[in-house]
Design a protein around this motif. Structure first.
Motif, short mmCIF file in Angstrom:
data_model
loop_
_atom_site.label_atom_id
_atom_site.label_comp_id
_atom_site.label_asym_id
_atom_site.label_seq_id
_atom_site.Cartn_x
_atom_site.Cartn_y
_atom_site.Cartn_z
N TYR B 33 37.54 51.90 44.50
CA TYR B 33 38.64 51.43 43.36
C TYR B 33 38.99 52.92 42.93
O TYR B 33 38.06 53.51 42.49
N LEU B 45 43.29 50.50 35.82
CA LEU B 45 42.74 50.46 37.14
C LEU B 45 44.32 50.88 37.97
O LEU B 45 45.43 50.23 37.58
N VAL B 48 42.59 48.77 44.66
CA VAL B 48 41.32 48.25 45.11
C VAL B 48 41.75 48.35 46.28
O VAL B 48 42.77 47.39 46.70
N ASN B 50 39.44 46.04 49.12
CA ASN B 50 38.07 45.26 49.86
C ASN B 50 38.35 45.31 51.11
O ASN B 50 39.68 44.63 51.78
N THR B 55 44.08 45.42 47.80
CA THR B 55 43.92 44.29 47.37
C THR B 55 45.12 44.31 45.74
O THR B 55 45.06 43.07 45.18
#
Lengths: 115, 116
Positions: B33, B45, B48, B50, B55
């Protein structure tokens, strides 16, 4: 609406006393996790304690405990026997299962321990 | 090296510069992140990843460009930034197994960015 609310921008506590840092959260997801992090002046975020939404008992980690009141949607952090090294910013965070990887953080509480 | 490392720790750049922030995690996690932390605001944020796939992209301006070549490394490429982009940029990693009961995020020490 804010997902995580921390209403105490700054707190003071006498060394060796206990202190409670407030955190309320907002979610309609029945499955979620609640986290507390400590951020000293150096900047690094340090994980302190975790509470799952289905956990029956309040989480404890050494001098840290989480006062989890699910009906009130609160997850207050209790620090017992405060030490000078506890002076830092403290952040409450939540992760909902349905949003997968996203964490929501509060604005933080600045804790100062007084000798 | 252990945990999550970030370089550089401090960066000062002009608005016309191009620079990159680097994050590396040595924990075997599958998610990474990028967060932005400005004074008196919640952590924001930004991105991200993954399993190396992006994502989440929380409406971040295109002057921030992430890159995740593998599950251990994450970059944030910066170009033509604005003074309001000055902040602490934090990288984190976690092991995501599909539930909120997953482990917590582990954070790096952050990069303190100043845009002149």
């Amino acid at each position: 609406a804010q997902k995580i609310t921390q209403t105490q921008p700054g707190m003071f506590v006498q060394e060796k006393e206990a202190v409670t840092l407030d955190c309320t959260y907002d979610t309609s997801d029945p499955s979620y996790g609640l986290f507390w992090y400590k951020q000293p002046s150096s900047g690094e975020m340090i994980f302190l304690i975790y509470q799952g939404s289905y956990d029956q008992q309040n989480a404890t980690e050494g001098r840290y405990s989480l006062n989890f009141q699910k009906a009130r949607k609160s997850a207050n952090l209790v620090i017992s026997a405060s030490q000078l090294g506890d002076s830092a910013m403290y952040f409450c965070a939540m992760r909902e299962v349905n949003t997968g990887n996203q964490f929501y953080f509060g604005t933080g509480t600045s804790l100062t321990v007084i000798p | 090296e252990t945990g999550v490392t970030q370089t550089p720790r401090h960066l000062v750049m002009g608005m016309t510069n191009k620079k990159s922030l680097k994050c590396e995690q040595h924990l075997g996690h599958n998610a990474m992140y990028w967060y932005k932390q400005s004074a008196k605001k919640p952590l924001e944020l930004m991105f991200v990843y993954n399993f190396k796939e992006q994502t989440e992209n929380n409406s971040v301006p295109s002057r921030f460009s992430p890159e995740c070549p593998n599950s251990s490394h994450l970059f944030l490429h910066l170009h033509t930034l604005q003074p309001e982009d000055s902040a602490l940029y934090l990288c984190a990693s976690s092991q995501n197994n599909g539930g909120a009961q997953d482990n917590e995020q582990f954070f790096g020490p952050g990069t303190r960015l100043t845009v002149l």
